[in-house]
Design an enzyme around this catalytic site. Structure first.
Site, PDB file in Angstrom:
ATOM      1  N   LYS A  82     -12.155 -11.277  -2.044  1.00 54.66           N
ATOM      2  CA  LYS A  82     -11.764 -10.635  -0.788  1.00 54.66           C
ATOM      3  C   LYS A  82     -10.657 -11.455  -0.123  1.00 54.66           C
ATOM      4  O   LYS A  82     -10.731 -12.694  -0.060  1.00 54.66           O
ATOM      5  CB  LYS A  82     -12.990 -10.527   0.120  1.00 54.66           C
ATOM      6  CG  LYS A  82     -12.818  -9.663   1.350  1.00 54.66           C
ATOM      7  CD  LYS A  82     -14.179  -9.476   2.027  1.00 54.66           C
ATOM      8  CE  LYS A  82     -14.116  -8.556   3.240  1.00 54.66           C
ATOM      9  NZ  LYS A  82     -15.463  -8.307   3.795  1.00 54.66           N
ATOM     10  N   GLU A 111     -20.134  -3.545  -1.696  1.00 56.60           N
ATOM     11  CA  GLU A 111     -19.844  -4.962  -1.495  1.00 56.60           C
ATOM     12  C   GLU A 111     -21.123  -5.804  -1.568  1.00 56.60           C
ATOM     13  O   GLU A 111     -22.146  -5.454  -0.970  1.00 56.60           O
ATOM     14  CB  GLU A 111     -19.184  -5.121  -0.123  1.00 56.60           C
ATOM     15  CG  GLU A 111     -18.799  -6.522   0.259  1.00 56.60           C
ATOM     16  CD  GLU A 111     -18.144  -6.586   1.646  1.00 56.60           C
ATOM     17  OE1 GLU A 111     -17.575  -7.638   1.972  1.00 56.60           O
ATOM     18  OE2 GLU A 111     -18.214  -5.571   2.387  1.00 56.60           O
ATOM     19  N   CYS A 171     -13.746  -4.113   1.532  1.00 54.86           N
ATOM     20  CA  CYS A 171     -14.075  -3.796   2.923  1.00 54.86           C
ATOM     21  C   CYS A 171     -12.962  -4.100   3.917  1.00 54.86           C
ATOM     22  O   CYS A 171     -12.044  -3.329   4.078  1.00 54.86           O
ATOM     23  CB  CYS A 171     -15.374  -4.496   3.319  1.00 54.86           C
ATOM     24  SG  CYS A 171     -16.178  -3.709   4.754  1.00 54.86           S
ATOM     25  N   SER A 228      22.437  24.923 -14.899  1.00 52.41           N
ATOM     26  CA  SER A 228      22.181  26.327 -15.239  1.00 52.41           C
ATOM     27  C   SER A 228      22.037  26.554 -16.734  1.00 52.41           C
ATOM     28  O   SER A 228      21.496  27.584 -17.152  1.00 52.41           O
ATOM     29  CB  SER A 228      23.311  27.213 -14.693  1.00 52.41           C
ATOM     30  OG  SER A 228      23.353  27.144 -13.284  1.00 52.41           O
TER      31      SER A 228
END
Length: 623
Positions: A115, A46, A165, A615
């Site tokens: 941020k 950062e 952060c 199957s």
């Protein structure tokens, strides 16, 4: 060839607070180092362009101008490279200052993520300088999309998003929204200061976020060089993948921390664990399409035994936990049916041994005597002296009610009845014996009012290595989610926990794996080896795990197997893989009607639970 791996890295260096030129030079050097190492995604801390702890210098035009110039220099430094680089810098947008993650690639600024959550408590004063970018979805700045809804797409299918952060530490982390909107990798540019015990908490936080979001999480925190006026920074860097830490560094002065992340595995997990499918909101996101180099990354090491507990210091604890889960399932079945007795066939092999030990544990929980367990050995044409001796000794030491019922005369009579020659050792010859044994167990259970305990394991179910309506059938299969490699591991560990049983359990573990359905050799030895027919169970279990748990294609599984088993030749690996897929598809009909049994690990083939498959599905594209 692309196998779904991406090489990621975090970068640590000696940050100079407000020293943009020095920081940029260090970052350019690390970017070149990453390029040489074929890193595809590189994450710096950062505000690393300026340093995180600049304080009121963030409000000076000189620093902001230098930061902008630094970002442009770093962008130019990515020219000619498809490595995506995320750097932290303070940038202005519409007369507000934001703490940003800036994505750079091939000479350009490709996206800017501000941020969202700006801390302003205790030692944090970011609100004094920075605005929250939470309300900005996708605008434009410096010719690139700017906002919290900006995502990078590397190549055709790897999506990268960012948070910064504090965004991780809040309840409404942006990474949750990013991953709901398709992000595979989250980069976190951080400057988390150090306090006592914070490292462990931070690691747990990153691990759990990567698990909760089923993503790769690349966390880069600033370290040496940040101001120590009031805080200390450790440079804690973590690369996690879906709850597992792939790489970690702490108090490293400088260098790259690298790790491969298996994006294909993450995407397969998301497709399976689809609880949040209806919660996806694709609105508002901008995806920036980027080029990606095809390095064909593969890990240097691959665990050869994915089912077996790797932590040696917790070996017995893990084995105890696994067997307790098995025993708990049987305990509940006996408690709810009201049955007091169980019937189990003992062959002297691994599977029946584990089933008996689990049944003993269930009876301890029920507080019932071991004598209520009726253990029957049923010697036939291929029963060896070793397995018969081990069976008798095991039953004696466990204190169960032991019986011996020979099947040879009954099988001979049946062969005469259906006109099958006794000297033709074909599948009919073998299955007659398997079905005779099951008939004995079922009938004794009727006599005693008991429950037949199935002994077959997960590996046998995957390969169909059982006789339909023979050892395929029981009233409760305690081993059905335990693969062969883990069966052996559990039996061995049980011997360590119970010394009185250790010698006989070790002897059982050392016995060749065989159904003992063909006559003995001239010297009385076992003449039939399962692994000589099918291939090694080590390889089969490896293939089973990566096919069912991770959904990997055959070529990727083979590539990983060549790393995990360097002593095995590629042709043997390929042959074993062919055998696995051919049998897995052709034998689904046996799994479609297999008895109940407890799920223990992350891989199960129960037709009522984890694996539902027709199957008659075609195996052509898997062979």
């Amino acid at each position: 060839m692309e196998y779904g791996y991406i090489k990621t890295a975090t970068a640590s260096f000696d940050i100079q607070v407000a020293g943009v030129s020095a920081n940029v030079e260090n970052m350019l050097r690390l970017m070149e180092q990453a390029r040489r190492q074929q890193v595809e995604l590189l994450v710096f801390p950062e505000l690393c362009v300026t340093g995180y702890s600049c304080g009121d210098l963030f409000l000076t035009r000189r620093l902001l101008n230098r930061a902008l110039e630094g970002v442009k220099r770093l962008a130019a430094g990515t020219a000619g490279s498809n490595c995506l680089v995320a750097v932290g810098a303070p940038l202005c947008h519409n007369q507000r200052l934001y703490n940003c993650a800036v994505f750079l690639q091939n000479g350009e600024i490709r996206g800017i993520v501000p941020k969202s959550y700006i801390p302003g408590y205790k030692e944090f004063y970011e609100k004094r300088w920075f605005a929250s970018g939470k309300q900005i979805q996708a605008e434009e700045e410096m010719g690139a999309p700017f906002g919290t809804h900006v995502m990078m797409q590397l190549g055709s299918d790897v999506r990268v998003a960012a948070e910064i952060c504090e965004d991780l530490w809040v309840s409404d982390s942006p990474s949750i929204r990013h991953c709901l909107n398709g992000a595979d990798l989250i980069v976190n540019l951080s400057a988390s200061n150090e306090t006592v015990l914070k490292r462990a908490y931070r690691q747990d936080l990153v691990k759990m976020q990567s698990a909760k979001c089923m993503c790769g999480y690349i966390y880069a925190s600033s370290g040496e060089g940040e101001s120590t006026t009031d805080l200390v920074f450790s440079g804690h860097c973590i690369i996690a993948e879906n709850g597992s830490v792939k790489a970690e560094s702490y108090r490293e002065k400088e260098g790259l921390l690298t790790a491969l992340i298996d994006v294909q595995k993450l995407q397969n997990d998301r497709m399976k664990m689809n609880s949040e499918n209806e919660a996806v909101d694709m609105s508002g996101y901008v995806r920036v399409q980027l080029q990606r180099d095809s390095f064909g990354h593969l890990p240097a090491q691959v665990d050869a035994y994915p089912f077996v507990p790797a932590a040696l210091d917790k070996r017995l604890e893990r084995c105890r936990e696994i067997m307790e889960l098995q025993a708990d399932g049987l305990y509940e079945r006996l408690k709810k049916t009201g049955l007091k007795k169980t019937v189990i066939g003992i062959s002297g092999g691994l599977d029946s041994t584990l089933a008996l030990l689990v049944t003993l544990e269930a009876y301890r929980k029920l507080r019932r005597p071991a004598e209520d367990i009726i253990a029957i050995t049923m010697p036939g044409f291929g029963t060896s002296a070793r397995t018969k001796t081990n069976s008798d000794r095991l039953m004696e030491l466990c204190g169960v009610t032991a019986r011996t019922v020979s099947i040879t005369e009954a099988c001979r009579q049946h062969m005469r009845d259906i006109g099958h020659p006794e000297d033709v050792y074909d599948v009919t010859y073998e299955n007659i014996q398997a079905r005779e044994r099951t008939q004995i167990l079922m009938d004794v259970a009727n006599q005693e009012g008991g429950l037949v305990i199935g002994t077959g394991d997960l590996s046998e179910a995957a390969l169909g290595w059982c006789t339909y309506n023979g050892d395929h059938m029981s009233m409760y299969g305690v081993n059905i989610s335990i693969p062969k490699t883990l069966v052996k591991y559990l039996v061995s560990a049980y011997g360590e926990m119970h010394p009185e049983l250790e010698a006989v359990l070790d002897s059982i573990c050392e016995t060749v794996i065989s159904p003992e359905l063909l006559p003995l050799s001239a010297d009385g030895q076992i003449s039939q080896s399962t692994e000589e027919t099918l291939g090694k169970y080590d390889l089969h279990d490896f293939i089973l795990y990566h096919f069912i748990r991770n959904g990997f294609a055959r070529d990727k599984i083979a590539a990983l197997a060549r790393i995990a088993f360097p002593q095995v030749s590629p042709p043997v690996i390929d042959k074993t893989a062919e055998t696995f897929f051919r049998r897995f598809f052709s034998q689904q009909f046996k799994r479609s009607c297999m008895p109940d049994g407890p799920k223990v690990g992350s891989v199960s083939l129960s037709p009522r639970g984890d694996w539902r498959m027709p199957s008659d599905a075609s195996a052509a594209d898997y062979l």
